[in-house]
Write a protein that holds these residues in place. Structure first.
Motif, mmCIF file in Angstrom:
data_model
loop_
_atom_site.group_PDB
_atom_site.id
_atom_site.type_symbol
_atom_site.label_atom_id
_atom_site.label_comp_id
_atom_site.label_asym_id
_atom_site.label_seq_id
_atom_site.Cartn_x
_atom_site.Cartn_y
_atom_site.Cartn_z
ATOM 1 N N ILE A 192 59.948 -0.022 4.704
ATOM 2 C CA ILE A 192 58.233 -0.057 5.707
ATOM 3 C C ILE A 192 58.118 -1.236 5.282
ATOM 4 C CG2 ILE A 192 56.603 0.479 5.189
ATOM 5 C CD1 ILE A 192 56.323 0.936 8.671
ATOM 6 N N TRP A 193 58.149 -2.075 5.930
ATOM 7 C CA TRP A 193 58.048 -4.017 5.948
ATOM 8 C C TRP A 193 56.513 -4.202 6.218
ATOM 9 C CZ3 TRP A 193 61.380 -6.199 2.308
ATOM 10 C CH2 TRP A 193 62.094 -6.005 2.388
ATOM 11 N N ILE A 194 55.745 -4.530 5.171
ATOM 12 C CA ILE A 194 54.577 -5.845 5.633
ATOM 13 C C ILE A 194 54.404 -6.803 5.234
ATOM 14 C CG2 ILE A 194 53.788 -3.459 5.169
ATOM 15 C CD1 ILE A 194 52.290 -4.590 2.755
ATOM 16 N N LEU A 195 53.634 -7.872 5.706
ATOM 17 C CA LEU A 195 53.572 -9.281 4.971
ATOM 18 C C LEU A 195 52.289 -9.305 4.151
ATOM 19 C CD1 LEU A 195 54.198 -11.469 8.496
ATOM 20 C CD2 LEU A 195 55.605 -11.261 6.335
ATOM 21 N N THR A 196 52.681 -9.928 3.276
ATOM 22 C CA THR A 196 51.573 -10.539 2.336
ATOM 23 C C THR A 196 51.083 -11.601 2.115
ATOM 24 O OG1 THR A 196 52.975 -9.708 0.049
ATOM 25 C CG2 THR A 196 51.569 -7.895 1.050
ATOM 26 N N ASP A 197 49.733 -12.325 1.817
ATOM 27 C CA ASP A 197 49.807 -13.229 0.594
ATOM 28 C C ASP A 197 48.912 -13.599 -0.785
ATOM 29 O OD1 ASP A 197 46.945 -12.429 1.677
ATOM 30 O OD2 ASP A 197 46.956 -14.139 3.361
ATOM 31 N N GLU A 198 48.300 -14.166 -0.897
ATOM 32 C CA GLU A 198 47.430 -14.216 -2.429
ATOM 33 C C GLU A 198 46.143 -13.036 -2.348
ATOM 34 O OE1 GLU A 198 45.640 -17.389 0.585
ATOM 35 O OE2 GLU A 198 47.749 -16.822 -0.578
ATOM 36 N N HIS A 199 46.015 -12.675 -1.466
ATOM 37 C CA HIS A 199 44.987 -12.338 -0.585
ATOM 38 C C HIS A 199 45.126 -10.316 -0.383
ATOM 39 C CE1 HIS A 199 42.289 -15.463 -0.890
ATOM 40 N NE2 HIS A 199 42.888 -15.916 0.360
ATOM 41 N N GLY A 200 46.166 -9.756 0.052
ATOM 42 C CA GLY A 200 47.379 -8.718 0.274
ATOM 43 C C GLY A 200 47.637 -8.881 1.003
ATOM 44 N N CYS A 201 47.366 -7.364 1.667
ATOM 45 C CA CYS A 201 48.173 -7.102 2.809
ATOM 46 C C CYS A 201 48.026 -8.216 4.581
ATOM 47 C CB CYS A 201 48.270 -5.733 3.254
ATOM 48 S SG CYS A 201 49.253 -5.005 4.639
ATOM 49 N N VAL A 202 48.536 -8.569 5.607
ATOM 50 C CA VAL A 202 47.878 -9.502 5.630
ATOM 51 C C VAL A 202 47.569 -9.154 7.421
ATOM 52 C CG1 VAL A 202 49.353 -11.822 5.802
ATOM 53 C CG2 VAL A 202 49.874 -10.238 7.341
ATOM 54 N N MET A 203 46.399 -8.954 8.222
ATOM 55 C CA MET A 203 45.520 -8.112 9.123
ATOM 56 C C MET A 203 46.687 -9.082 10.414
ATOM 57 S SD MET A 203 44.202 -6.284 7.225
ATOM 58 C CE MET A 203 43.309 -5.247 8.574
ATOM 59 N N LEU A 204 45.957 -7.939 11.281
ATOM 60 C CA LEU A 204 46.086 -8.538 12.477
ATOM 61 C C LEU A 204 45.231 -8.094 13.524
ATOM 62 C CD1 LEU A 204 47.765 -9.991 15.166
ATOM 63 C CD2 LEU A 204 49.287 -7.351 15.049
ATOM 64 N N ALA A 242 44.057 0.235 12.045
ATOM 65 C CA ALA A 242 45.379 0.844 12.917
ATOM 66 C C ALA A 242 46.755 0.061 12.334
ATOM 67 C CB ALA A 242 44.631 0.142 14.267
ATOM 68 N N ILE A 243 47.497 0.461 12.678
ATOM 69 C CA ILE A 243 48.656 -0.325 12.456
ATOM 70 C C ILE A 243 49.206 -0.949 13.814
ATOM 71 C CG2 ILE A 243 51.524 0.373 12.083
ATOM 72 C CD1 ILE A 243 50.026 2.269 10.294
ATOM 73 N N ALA A 244 49.775 -2.010 13.787
ATOM 74 C CA ALA A 244 51.029 -2.654 14.901
ATOM 75 C C ALA A 244 52.268 -2.427 14.368
ATOM 76 C CB ALA A 244 49.655 -4.301 14.817
ATOM 77 N N VAL A 245 52.707 -1.845 15.200
ATOM 78 C CA VAL A 245 53.849 -1.815 15.407
ATOM 79 C C VAL A 245 54.831 -2.316 15.742
ATOM 80 C CG1 VAL A 245 55.758 0.362 15.374
ATOM 81 C CG2 VAL A 245 53.523 1.145 15.167
ATOM 82 N N PHE A 246 55.310 -3.617 14.502
ATOM 83 C CA PHE A 246 56.749 -4.318 14.570
ATOM 84 C C PHE A 246 56.530 -5.268 16.264
ATOM 85 C CE2 PHE A 246 61.977 -3.540 15.742
ATOM 86 C CZ PHE A 246 61.773 -5.336 15.907
ATOM 87 N N PRO A 247 55.278 -5.865 15.225
ATOM 88 C CA PRO A 247 54.633 -6.797 16.886
ATOM 89 C C PRO A 247 56.262 -7.945 16.246
ATOM 90 C CG PRO A 247 53.330 -7.469 14.662
ATOM 91 C CD PRO A 247 54.675 -6.012 14.633
ATOM 92 N N VAL A 248 56.102 -8.608 18.109
ATOM 93 C CA VAL A 248 56.817 -9.904 17.625
ATOM 94 C C VAL A 248 56.183 -11.171 18.492
ATOM 95 C CG1 VAL A 248 58.847 -8.381 17.795
ATOM 96 C CG2 VAL A 248 57.836 -8.550 20.410
ATOM 97 N N PRO A 249 56.742 -12.379 18.327
ATOM 98 C CA PRO A 249 56.371 -12.938 18.952
ATOM 99 C C PRO A 249 55.367 -13.179 20.358
ATOM 100 C CG PRO A 249 58.026 -14.165 17.520
ATOM 101 C CD PRO A 249 57.920 -12.817 17.458
ATOM 102 N N GLU A 250 54.863 -13.410 20.574
ATOM 103 C CA GLU A 250 54.546 -12.834 22.209
ATOM 104 C C GLU A 250 53.692 -11.632 22.364
ATOM 105 O OE1 GLU A 250 53.793 -15.691 23.636
ATOM 106 O OE2 GLU A 250 54.899 -17.131 22.445
ATOM 107 N N GLN A 251 54.001 -10.756 21.513
ATOM 108 C CA GLN A 251 53.299 -9.786 21.994
ATOM 109 C C GLN A 251 52.765 -9.098 20.630
ATOM 110 O OE1 GLN A 251 56.009 -6.816 23.369
ATOM 111 N NE2 GLN A 251 56.625 -8.164 24.836
ATOM 112 N N ASP A 252 51.759 -8.629 20.437
ATOM 113 C CA ASP A 252 51.260 -7.224 19.103
ATOM 114 C C ASP A 252 51.561 -6.070 18.719
ATOM 115 O OD1 ASP A 252 49.369 -9.739 18.880
ATOM 116 O OD2 ASP A 252 47.565 -8.708 20.058
ATOM 117 N N GLY A 253 52.494 -5.954 19.477
ATOM 118 C CA GLY A 253 53.369 -4.278 19.201
ATOM 119 C C GLY A 253 52.417 -3.009 19.519
ATOM 120 N N LEU A 254 53.104 -2.223 19.504
ATOM 121 C CA LEU A 254 52.156 -1.335 19.528
ATOM 122 C C LEU A 254 50.893 -0.734 19.258
ATOM 123 C CD1 LEU A 254 52.272 1.271 21.673
ATOM 124 C CD2 LEU A 254 53.603 2.582 20.738
ATOM 125 N N VAL A 255 49.902 -0.795 19.164
ATOM 126 C CA VAL A 255 48.935 0.614 18.214
ATOM 127 C C VAL A 255 48.535 1.246 17.694
ATOM 128 C CG1 VAL A 255 46.532 -0.185 17.631
ATOM 129 C CG2 VAL A 255 47.698 -1.883 18.120
#
Length: 130
Positions: free
Chosen positions: A35-47, A99-112
């Motif tokens: 499964i894929w996440i995004l990370t930066d210098e502080h760790g996993c990004v949040m939404l 929680a988890i935002a599942v597969f967000p795309v531009p304009e939609q945060d995804g299913l939580v």
């Protein structure tokens, strides 16, 4: 082994609604065992959605990369092995009340969904396909 997704397929998947993208994520994550996440210098990004603090997840690297724009342009996609996800991330996110935002795309945060829900659905999908 990572295989890239055809650009036309990416475009088509981006048009899907939250539920369709959730089903695609379940299929891809169980097939690829990551499964894929995004990370930066502080760790996993949040939404932050209207009601929850979430960790966004994607089924493929390409979709995570599409999210890494504007404020998140320095973020890097990171794959998490599904066994590690089950063993550490599910409980860790639940303990942190995330929680988890599942597969967000531009304009939609995804299913939580909550971490245990995603874990359960992944397991159900895996055993159904076995």
């Amino acid at each position: 082994m990572d295989t890239s997704i055809n650009p036309d397929r990416i475009k088509a998947l981006l048009q899907n609604d939250n539920e369709q993208r959730y089903k695609y994520l379940l299929k891809e994550v169980t097939k690829n065992e990551k499964i894929w996440i995004l990370t930066d210098e502080h760790g996993c990004v949040m939404l932050n959605t209207d009601s929850e603090d979430c960790v966004p997840v994607w089924p493929n690297k390409e979709f995570a990369e599409l999210w890494a724009t504007d404020d998140w342009q320095t973020c890097e996609p990171q794959a998490i092995n599904l066994k590690k996800w089950h063993a550490k991330w599910t409980d860790g996110l639940a303990d942190d009340e995330l929680a988890i935002a599942v597969f967000p795309v531009p304009e939609q945060d995804g299913l939580v969904v909550y971490p245990d829900e995603l874990d359960y659905q992944l397991e159900q999908y895996r055993t159904k396909k076995a």
